[in-house]
Design a protein around this motif. Structure first.
Motif, PDB file in Angstrom:
ATOM      1  N   THR A 120      14.033  17.593 -33.417  1.00 40.42           N
ATOM      2  CA  THR A 120      14.174  17.692 -34.871  1.00 40.42           C
ATOM      3  C   THR A 120      13.921  19.120 -35.351  1.00 40.42           C
ATOM      4  O   THR A 120      14.698  19.675 -36.138  1.00 40.42           O
ATOM      5  N   THR A 121      12.854  19.709 -34.851  1.00 41.99           N
ATOM      6  CA  THR A 121      12.495  21.058 -35.272  1.00 41.99           C
ATOM      7  C   THR A 121      13.491  22.090 -34.773  1.00 41.99           C
ATOM      8  O   THR A 121      13.968  22.943 -35.538  1.00 41.99           O
ATOM      9  N   TYR A 158      20.953  24.468 -29.866  1.00 43.34           N
ATOM     10  CA  TYR A 158      20.339  23.178 -29.545  1.00 43.34           C
ATOM     11  C   TYR A 158      20.943  22.590 -28.268  1.00 43.34           C
ATOM     12  O   TYR A 158      20.214  22.077 -27.409  1.00 43.34           O
ATOM     13  N   ILE A 195      10.006  15.249 -31.670  1.00 43.26           N
ATOM     14  CA  ILE A 195       9.475  16.346 -32.490  1.00 43.26           C
ATOM     15  C   ILE A 195      10.206  17.645 -32.180  1.00 43.26           C
ATOM     16  O   ILE A 195      10.646  18.368 -33.085  1.00 43.26           O
ATOM     17  N   GLU A 196      10.360  17.950 -30.884  1.00 46.91           N
ATOM     18  CA  GLU A 196      11.011  19.207 -30.513  1.00 46.91           C
ATOM     19  C   GLU A 196      12.463  19.238 -30.979  1.00 46.91           C
ATOM     20  O   GLU A 196      12.937  20.255 -31.513  1.00 46.91           O
ATOM     21  N   HIS A 230      16.994  21.942 -36.465  1.00 49.58           N
ATOM     22  CA  HIS A 230      16.935  22.425 -37.844  1.00 49.58           C
ATOM     23  C   HIS A 230      16.837  23.949 -37.896  1.00 49.58           C
ATOM     24  O   HIS A 230      17.478  24.595 -38.737  1.00 49.58           O
ATOM     25  N   GLU A 231      16.063  24.528 -36.993  1.00 52.45           N
ATOM     26  CA  GLU A 231      15.804  25.969 -37.040  1.00 52.45           C
ATOM     27  C   GLU A 231      16.866  26.806 -36.334  1.00 52.45           C
ATOM     28  O   GLU A 231      17.034  27.989 -36.663  1.00 52.45           O
TER      29      GLU A 231
END
Length: 297
Positions: free
Chosen positions: A85-86, A96, A82-83, A89-90
């Motif tokens: 992917t988010t 990253y 979850i972390e 993207h952001e």
């Protein structure tokens, strides 16, 4: 006493106990302060319960591995999927990669602070899979822009992360980046010669100076970003063989074919002969001459 505690208290309640530990670890991952001593003491209980006097040949970590480590790794997979992917993207690849390296360091410290050391390797494997292997194609695609913009810190982080991804010793993380670098260096070399086409064709000094400038630029980049990784050094060598023998000086573009393939070795030979006989105008001392001759070779 441990056997009684295990059979009558731990086994009926192990899911609740493990979930409580996982909730504390998640809270710490989210930035909260927790009582790590509570987790550490509980982990020691898991380990101690693995001691089976009735089966002394059994693994002393069986209880820890079964009732804590397995659900811990599963929870880690969910959390970081979850972390990742988010965040990717952001924030983009550069930020990253910094986040991934920071998270990996945090998890190593977590294991060493209050988990069992045997969990360090499986947790590391899980993190590489979730944080690097799964978004690997996205990371690899950024290599060309990092090269074009000379972002050496990003290239270094990219190298360090992708070097973790291997399949049966095949460097599936790095091999595509090596190919990208090879093509990039060849393109840069051809463009540099094209920018001074007439002088490079007429003057060995200019021709070799351009080659040396490109060679030294990427030699230094490879040293800084990959610590002279043999695969990247080989990619640079292949790139030079490619563009030195096929460029605006050696190719007759008006006819669409090579008509002067001997031009490059002739220029190199003349240049070496020139600096050995009387030196070159841009070489100031003997040490620099030796370095230049080494790089030309």
């Amino acid at each position: 006493a441990d056997v009684i505690w295990k059979d009558h208290l731990f086994l009926p309640l192990h899911k609740r106990l493990t979930n409580a530990m996982l909730a504390l670890i998640k809270a710490e991952r989210d930035g909260e302060n927790i009582e790590t001593a509570i987790v550490s003491d509980t982990i020691q209980c898991y380990v101690r319960l693995g001691t089976n006097k009735e089966n002394p040949k059994g693994s002393p970590l069986e209880v820890y591995k079964t009732y804590f480590e397995t659900p811990f790794l599963e929870a880690s997979d969910v959390y970081y999927t979850i972390e990742a992917t988010t965040f990717l993207h952001e924030n983009g690849v550069s930020e990253y990669m910094k986040k991934v390296q920071a998270r990996m360091a945090e998890e190593t410290q977590r294991v060493r602070t209050y988990l069992h050391r045997s969990s360090e390797k499986p947790l590391s494997t899980k993190l590489v899979d979730v944080l690097v292997r799964r978004p690997m194609s996205v990371l690899q695609q950024k290599a060309i822009s990092f090269l074009e913009e000379d972002q050496r810190d990003d290239l270094k982080r990219l190298y360090e992360l992708l070097a973790m991804v291997k399949d049966d010793k095949i460097e599936v993380g790095l091999d595509p980046v090596r190919e990208v670098m090879q093509k990039h260096i060849a393109a840069v070399g051809r463009a540099a010669l094209e920018a001074e086409k007439d002088k490079a064709a007429a003057e060995p000094d200019t021709f070799v100076a351009i080659l040396l400038r490109v060679y030294r630029q990427y030699k230094q980049l490879i040293q800084e970003a990959t610590n002279d990784d043999a695969g990247f050094v080989a990619a640079q060598d292949k790139a030079f063989r490619d563009f030195v023998n096929s460029n605006c000086v050696t190719d007759d573009t008006s006819k669409g074919k090579k008509t002067n393939v001997a031009k490059a070795p002739q220029h190199l030979a003349k240049y070496c002969d020139m600096i050995l006989r009387k030196g070159a105008k841009h070489i100031s001392d003997e040490q620099e001459m030796e370095r230049t001759l080494e790089d030309v070779v």
